[in-house]
Design an enzyme around this catalytic site. Structure first.
Site, short mmCIF file in Angstrom:
data_model
loop_
_atom_site.label_atom_id
_atom_site.label_comp_id
_atom_site.label_asym_id
_atom_site.label_seq_id
_atom_site.Cartn_x
_atom_site.Cartn_y
_atom_site.Cartn_z
N ASP A 92 26.35 -11.24 -5.21
CA ASP A 92 27.80 -11.36 -5.00
C ASP A 92 28.40 -9.94 -5.87
O ASP A 92 27.76 -9.92 -6.73
CB ASP A 92 28.55 -12.67 -4.97
CG ASP A 92 30.05 -12.69 -4.61
OD1 ASP A 92 30.67 -13.64 -4.85
OD2 ASP A 92 30.44 -11.87 -4.08
N GLY A 95 34.21 -9.55 -7.97
CA GLY A 95 35.45 -9.72 -8.08
C GLY A 95 36.12 -11.04 -8.09
O GLY A 95 36.93 -11.41 -8.81
N ASP A 267 26.14 -20.32 0.48
CA ASP A 267 25.48 -20.45 -0.68
C ASP A 267 26.58 -21.37 -1.45
O ASP A 267 27.86 -21.38 -1.11
CB ASP A 267 25.69 -19.10 -1.36
CG ASP A 267 26.95 -18.78 -2.08
OD1 ASP A 267 27.85 -18.16 -1.29
OD2 ASP A 267 27.22 -19.05 -3.29
N1 LIG Z 1 30.00 -27.66 -7.43
C1 LIG Z 1 30.57 -26.95 -7.28
C2 LIG Z 1 31.29 -25.90 -6.41
C3 LIG Z 1 31.95 -25.03 -7.31
C4 LIG Z 1 32.88 -24.22 -6.42
C5 LIG Z 1 32.95 -24.01 -5.11
C6 LIG Z 1 33.81 -23.23 -4.43
C7 LIG Z 1 33.21 -21.76 -4.28
N2 LIG Z 1 33.92 -21.20 -3.27
C8 LIG Z 1 33.86 -19.78 -3.14
N3 LIG Z 1 33.04 -18.91 -3.68
C9 LIG Z 1 33.28 -17.67 -3.42
C10 LIG Z 1 32.73 -16.60 -3.43
C11 LIG Z 1 33.34 -15.37 -2.96
N4 LIG Z 1 32.96 -14.10 -3.39
C12 LIG Z 1 33.57 -13.09 -3.01
N5 LIG Z 1 33.03 -11.80 -3.12
N6 LIG Z 1 34.69 -13.13 -1.99
C13 LIG Z 1 35.31 -14.29 -1.59
O1 LIG Z 1 36.24 -14.26 -1.15
C14 LIG Z 1 34.49 -15.62 -2.19
C15 LIG Z 1 35.25 -16.63 -1.75
C16 LIG Z 1 34.43 -17.75 -2.41
N7 LIG Z 1 34.73 -19.20 -2.33
C17 LIG Z 1 32.40 -25.17 -4.39
C18 LIG Z 1 31.44 -26.03 -5.34
#
Ligand SMILES: N#Cc1ccc(CCNc2nc3cc4nc(N)[nH]c(=O)c4cc3[nH]2)cc1
Length: 373
Positions: A92, A95, A267
């Protein structure tokens, strides 16, 4: 831009199964990527990760640039050599982690500037710096553009500004990434839960052109229903013939419903993080091994699994390990959980190939989502 070959061998509604071919190995899709944030899938050796049938793991620019630094990983041969993983790695871009982990950060047109959550040191992450870290210093196989993800609920105007900045950063990321045959660059769709904005973001990404397309801006608090409603229209907007990656997702039911809407890659830290806290994911839904009812339950977590953690230890023993706060408990449950997530993807790939995905989806809802036990 030469993309990794992505061959779809079967589809069933929006669900599709295929293979993403990379120089470090073929990735069957749909696929779940265990998260290896600080160059380790927490609590597991890579032999355990391999034995779980995981084919690709995720690394994080944010964590590795802060510790041990991307330059040190480079001096030590790059991320694959440093951690001993010779399969594909997706990283990743940093940001999202800055915004979720760093107390002090500022976003400008040029870059994100922030203070390390570890020692307060100041850092700058521009699209160019993120590409240098991922592609040149870590040596990632699949690189993510630098983007700006807004939290939920988002004001529509704010979400539009973020998607437009992300698109400009996507172009700069591609320009900095340049022409590479052995690495791929994915763009990231933003737009929160606004269909008009998801369309605008997609249009801008397609003008630039990427090897694959991630769906960002979800799993940020919107909940399962709103995520599914957004995926319903935003996944099919992305090119059918390129991989679609839903970032940060999710629970087993999220994976099933994401695959049903055309997502190929996932992921999430959930299997390892929840495993460290005693949560066990099973076909019949989640349980917590610390519950007293397991104190003398001599049965394994899943006798049908090929994962030793699922097959060779009793729930009573695992219950004891957690009560005694023995590290082995965290290791075995993390191992079981990532093996379960892989087994779920394996079953979905087979169901799609057999044209039986809807039947599998119905079975999963009836079995996994039944009343909590
Ligand atoms: N245990 C546990 C647990 C902890 C956090 C989460 C939520 C993860 N959600 C999430 N990761 C992301 C990474 C991301 N990376 C980038 N570069 N951009 C994203 O919009 C993005 C959105 C995301 N949304 C889900 C489960």
């Amino acid at each position: 831009m030469s993309a990794f070959p992505f061959e779809i061998s079967a589809s069933d509604g929006q669900a599709r199964t295929g293979v993403l071919k990379t120089p470090r190995g073929d990735i069957p899709t749909p696929i779940f990527m265990p998260v290896g944030t600080a160059a380790t899938v927490k609590a597991l050796t890579l032999d355990m990760v391999r034995q779980s049938h995981a084919k690709i793991i995720l690394g994080n620019t944010y964590h590795l640039m802060l510790r041990p630094s991307a330059e040190r990983v480079k001096r030590l041969g790059g991320l694959h050599k440093f951690m001993g993983w010779d399969g594909p790695i997706l990283t990743d871009s940093g940001g999202f982690q800055v915004m979720s982990l760093s107390q002090i950060s500022k976003v400008t047109e040029e870059a994100v500037t922030f203070q390390s959550h570890i020692d307060g040191s100041k850092h700058v992450l521009s699209p160019e710096r993120s590409m240098e870290i991922q592609a040149d210093l870590l040596g990632s196989d699949i690189v993510m553009q630098l983007d700006e993800c807004v939290s939920w609920p988002a004001d529509e105007a704010r979400a539009q500004k973020a998607l437009q900045l992300s698109a400009r950063w996507g172009l700069r990321s591609k320009q900095a990434f340049g022409q590479r045959d052995t690495q791929a660059l994915f763009g990231i769709q933003q737009g929160s839960t606004f269909e008009r904005l998801r369309r605008e973001s997609t249009d801008r990404l397609l003008e630039i052109g990427f090897d694959g397309y991630a769906i960002g801006g979800l799993a940020v608090g919107e909940g399962h229903e709103a995520m599914c409603d957004t995926l319903e229209y935003c996944a099919p907007l992305l090119p059918w013939d390129r991989p679609r990656y839903l970032m940060g997702v999710g629970k087993p039911i999220d994976l099933v419903e994401g695959v049903a809407r055309g997502v190929d890659m996932f992921d999430c830290v959930l299997p390892t993080r929840s495993g460290r806290h005693g949560q066990v994911w099973t076909w019949e839904g989640p349980i917590n091994i610390k519950n007293a009812r397991f104190a003398e339950d001599d049965t394994p977590l899943d006798a049908t699994s090929d994962c030793p953690a699922s097959r060779d230890y009793s729930k009573a023993y695992l219950h004891h390990l957690f009560k005694a706060e023995e590290i082995l408990g965290q290791v075995l449950l993390s191992w079981h959980n990532i093996a379960f997530f892989q087994a779920l993807m394996i079953r979905m790939r087979a169901a799609i190939a057999a044209g039986e995905f809807q039947a599998f989806r119905k079975w999963f809802h009836e079995t996994h989502l039944k009343a909590p036990h």
